[in-house]
Scaffold this active site. Structure first.
Site, PDB file in Angstrom:
ATOM      1  N   ASP A   1      -5.824   3.284  -9.606  1.00  0.00           N
ATOM      2  CA  ASP A   1      -7.147   3.601 -10.156  1.00  0.00           C
ATOM      3  C   ASP A   1      -7.870   4.692  -9.362  1.00  0.00           C
ATOM      4  O   ASP A   1      -8.532   5.552  -9.939  1.00  0.00           O
ATOM      5  CB  ASP A   1      -8.007   2.348 -10.319  1.00  0.00           C
ATOM      6  N   GLY A   2      -7.692   4.688  -8.029  1.00  0.00           N
ATOM      7  CA  GLY A   2      -8.345   5.721  -7.213  1.00  0.00           C
ATOM      8  C   GLY A   2      -7.827   7.106  -7.566  1.00  0.00           C
ATOM      9  O   GLY A   2      -8.602   8.055  -7.757  1.00  0.00           O
ATOM     10  N   SER A   3      -6.513   7.219  -7.687  1.00  0.00           N
ATOM     11  CA  SER A   3      -5.910   8.517  -8.037  1.00  0.00           C
ATOM     12  C   SER A   3      -6.325   8.946  -9.441  1.00  0.00           C
ATOM     13  O   SER A   3      -6.613  10.120  -9.686  1.00  0.00           O
ATOM     14  CB  SER A   3      -4.379   8.429  -7.999  1.00  0.00           C
TER      15      SER A   3
ATOM     16  N   ILE B   1       1.259  -1.658  -6.089  1.00  0.00           N
ATOM     17  CA  ILE B   1       1.711  -3.013  -5.737  1.00  0.00           C
ATOM     18  C   ILE B   1       0.561  -3.998  -5.898  1.00  0.00           C
ATOM     19  O   ILE B   1       0.782  -5.188  -6.038  1.00  0.00           O
ATOM     20  CB  ILE B   1       2.288  -3.093  -4.303  1.00  0.00           C
ATOM     21  N   ASP B   2      -0.686  -3.499  -5.896  1.00  0.00           N
ATOM     22  CA  ASP B   2      -1.852  -4.396  -5.943  1.00  0.00           C
ATOM     23  C   ASP B   2      -2.073  -4.993  -7.336  1.00  0.00           C
ATOM     24  O   ASP B   2      -2.765  -5.991  -7.483  1.00  0.00           O
ATOM     25  CB  ASP B   2      -3.119  -3.638  -5.516  1.00  0.00           C
TER      26      ASP B   2
ATOM     27  N   GLN C   1       6.689  -4.299   1.809  1.00  0.00           N
ATOM     28  CA  GLN C   1       6.525  -4.619   0.377  1.00  0.00           C
ATOM     29  C   GLN C   1       6.637  -3.384  -0.521  1.00  0.00           C
ATOM     30  O   GLN C   1       6.644  -3.496  -1.730  1.00  0.00           O
ATOM     31  CB  GLN C   1       5.146  -5.273   0.146  1.00  0.00           C
ATOM     32  N   ARG C   2       6.678  -2.222   0.091  1.00  0.00           N
ATOM     33  CA  ARG C   2       6.674  -0.996  -0.733  1.00  0.00           C
ATOM     34  C   ARG C   2       7.986  -0.213  -0.718  1.00  0.00           C
ATOM     35  O   ARG C   2       8.393   0.316  -1.747  1.00  0.00           O
ATOM     36  CB  ARG C   2       5.536  -0.075  -0.254  1.00  0.00           C
TER      37      ARG C   2
ATOM     38  N   ARG D   1       6.940 -26.035  12.238  1.00  0.00           N
ATOM     39  CA  ARG D   1       5.840 -25.068  12.336  1.00  0.00           C
ATOM     40  C   ARG D   1       5.139 -24.831  11.000  1.00  0.00           C
ATOM     41  O   ARG D   1       5.694 -25.088   9.932  1.00  0.00           O
ATOM     42  CB  ARG D   1       6.381 -23.713  12.812  1.00  0.00           C
TER      43      ARG D   1
ATOM     44  N   ARG E   1       2.644 -19.777  13.287  1.00  0.00           N
ATOM     45  CA  ARG E   1       3.184 -18.447  13.562  1.00  0.00           C
ATOM     46  C   ARG E   1       2.840 -17.536  12.388  1.00  0.00           C
ATOM     47  O   ARG E   1       2.819 -17.984  11.237  1.00  0.00           O
ATOM     48  CB  ARG E   1       4.699 -18.489  13.731  1.00  0.00           C
TER      49      ARG E   1
HETATM   50  O1  F6P Z   1      -2.812   0.098  -2.496  1.00  0.00           O
HETATM   51  C1  F6P Z   1      -1.553  -0.159  -1.983  1.00  0.00           C
HETATM   52  C2  F6P Z   1      -1.631  -0.608  -0.542  1.00  0.00           C
HETATM   53  O2  F6P Z   1      -0.316  -0.907  -0.090  1.00  0.00           O
HETATM   54  C3  F6P Z   1      -2.556  -1.793  -0.291  1.00  0.00           C
HETATM   55  O3  F6P Z   1      -1.995  -3.023  -0.693  1.00  0.00           O
HETATM   56  C4  F6P Z   1      -2.809  -1.656   1.180  1.00  0.00           C
HETATM   57  O4  F6P Z   1      -4.039  -2.248   1.522  1.00  0.00           O
HETATM   58  C5  F6P Z   1      -2.856  -0.158   1.375  1.00  0.00           C
HETATM   59  O5  F6P Z   1      -2.174   0.420   0.271  1.00  0.00           O
HETATM   60  C6  F6P Z   1      -2.227   0.337   2.647  1.00  0.00           C
HETATM   61  O6  F6P Z   1      -2.444   1.702   2.734  1.00  0.00           O
HETATM   62  P1  F6P Z   1      -1.653   2.657   3.713  1.00  0.00           P
HETATM   63  O7  F6P Z   1      -0.287   2.883   3.131  1.00  0.00           O
HETATM   64  O8  F6P Z   1      -2.465   3.899   3.736  1.00  0.00           O
HETATM   65  O9  F6P Z   1      -1.555   1.973   5.038  1.00  0.00           O
END
Ligand code: F6P
Length: 359
Positions: free
Chosen positions: A116-118, A140-141, A285-286, A176, A277
């Site tokens: 959305d930001g882009s 991913i959000d 995650q990316r 744990r 822990r």
């Molecule tokens: O918007 C995707 C995201 O991975 C968020 O989940 C996370 O808060 C942010 O980007 C992390 O940003 P950067 O890659 O700049 O550390």
């Protein structure tokens, strides 16, 4: 059909499936005999002189690229061109350099792959420069409105779920409580989905206020039932008990969420006496191969984006709704920011299983 020249760029944080989108667009375009120009590093590629771009050909996408995380085009999530941070500390409007760049490339349309930001920035640029733009949602959000899902979300959830699969046996071996902090920015979609799929006892979301007493009570009841371990998923934007954000500030002044898992772990061990822990999953995650779901979504989105261009439908975002690819106005999608629905199916599902949401 007239031959077209299409620009494509990835913008904002990377995620799995971006290369699958690019591959889909390039392959589908090659069947129409259209040319695809890849703009490098998002809009930053157009701020440079010479501009950074290259023509993409179908045969470079025949092998490994679709399977890879990241984006072969590069991307940026800083430097809003309407208020670009300059070396002397001032902010400068450099948007006209980008719109001029688009014109110089002589493109019939541009496909922006972003969140959305882009999209907010790209739409503004498109209006200012009279650029024909189509958007493909990725994040991913999973917080973009009007689409059930976006490219990258499924993979991030798969990674977070696998992390819980890996934490469970080690937790059980040592009696744990394992706390897993996941990304998602201000929306708790990753935490909720992975927490349910990965068998968490507690899921903390930014959308639902928690108390440590409630979380501790759940962990105690798990232990009282005879089970020797607990799994807690915490979304990165969950706040402290006093309502403060947990953020990290970098040398360049940028802030990102991170670290709330450690806070919850500390509070929980104090409240329960359990050994806690913490794992902060972060960018893991990316940057991995996309799941089949993300590849399918990416591929269907790429094809639909080209169809929209062919039909002359601009200012639109492709979206996934009710098992189909559709298109919506980009501005409507941005406005319909999608946080976790507190009354929605997954929240209801979690509660029905006795998973504590901390409230
Ligand atoms: O918007 C995707 C995201 O991975 C968020 O989940 C996370 O808060 C942010 O980007 C992390 O940003 P950067 O890659 O700049 O550390």
């Amino acid at each position: 059909m007239a031959k077209k020249r299409i620009g494509i760029l990835t913008s904002g944080g990377d995620c799995a499936g971006l290369n699958a989108v690019i591959r889909s667009v390039v392959h589908a375009a090659s069947h129409k005999d259209w040319e695809v120009v890849g703009i490098l590093d998002g809009t930053a590629g157009l701020l440079q002189r010479p501009m950074q771009y290259r023509v993409l050909t179908a045969n470079e996408f025949d092998g490994n690229v679709m399977r890879q995380g990241g984006t072969i085009l590069g991307t940026t999530n800083k430097g809003n061109p309407f208020a670009f941070p300059m070396a002397d500390g001032t902010l400068k409007d450099r948007s006209y350099e980008i719109t001029d760049g688009f014109k110089e490339l002589n493109l019939d349309a541009v496909i922006g792959i972003g969140g959305d930001g882009s999209f907010a920035i790209l739409s503004k640029l498109a209006k200012q420069g009279g650029i024909n733009m189509v958007g493909i949602p990725k994040t991913i959000d999973n917080d973009i409105g009007m689409t059930d899902t976006a490219v990258g979300f499924d993979t991030a959830v798969a990674v977070a779920t696998e992390a819980l699969d890996r934490l469970q046996p080690t937790a059980a071996s040592h009696d744990r409580v394992m706390i897993l902090e996941v990304m998602g920015r201000d929306a708790g979609h990753i935490a909720l989905a992975a927490g349910i799929a990965g068998g968490a006892d507690v899921i903390l979301l930014p959308e639902i206020k928690y108390t440590i007493e409630n979380v501790a009570a759940k962990i105690k009841s798990v232990k009282d039932s005879g089970r020797n371990f607990g799994l807690v998923v915490v979304s990165e934007a969950v706040k402290t008990l006093e309502g403060a954000k947990y953020e990290v500030e970098f040398a360049d002044g940028q802030k990102r969420y991170g670290g709330i898992g450690n806070y919850i772990g500390m509070k929980l061990s104090q409240a329960t006496g359990s050994e806690c822990r913490v794992t902060v999953l972060g960018h893991v995650q990316r940057g991995c191969p996309p799941t089949y779901n993300d590849r399918l979504l990416a591929t269907a989105f790429g094809v639909k984006a080209l169809q929209l261009i062919e039909e002359g439908k601009f200012g639109r975002m492709v979206a996934w709704q009710n098992r189909q690819v559709v298109d919506v106005a980009i501005e409507d999608a941005i406005a319909a920011y999608q946080e976790v629905d507190r009354e929605g199916t997954l929240v209801h599902t979690a509660r029905a299983l006795g998973i504590s949401l901390g409230d």
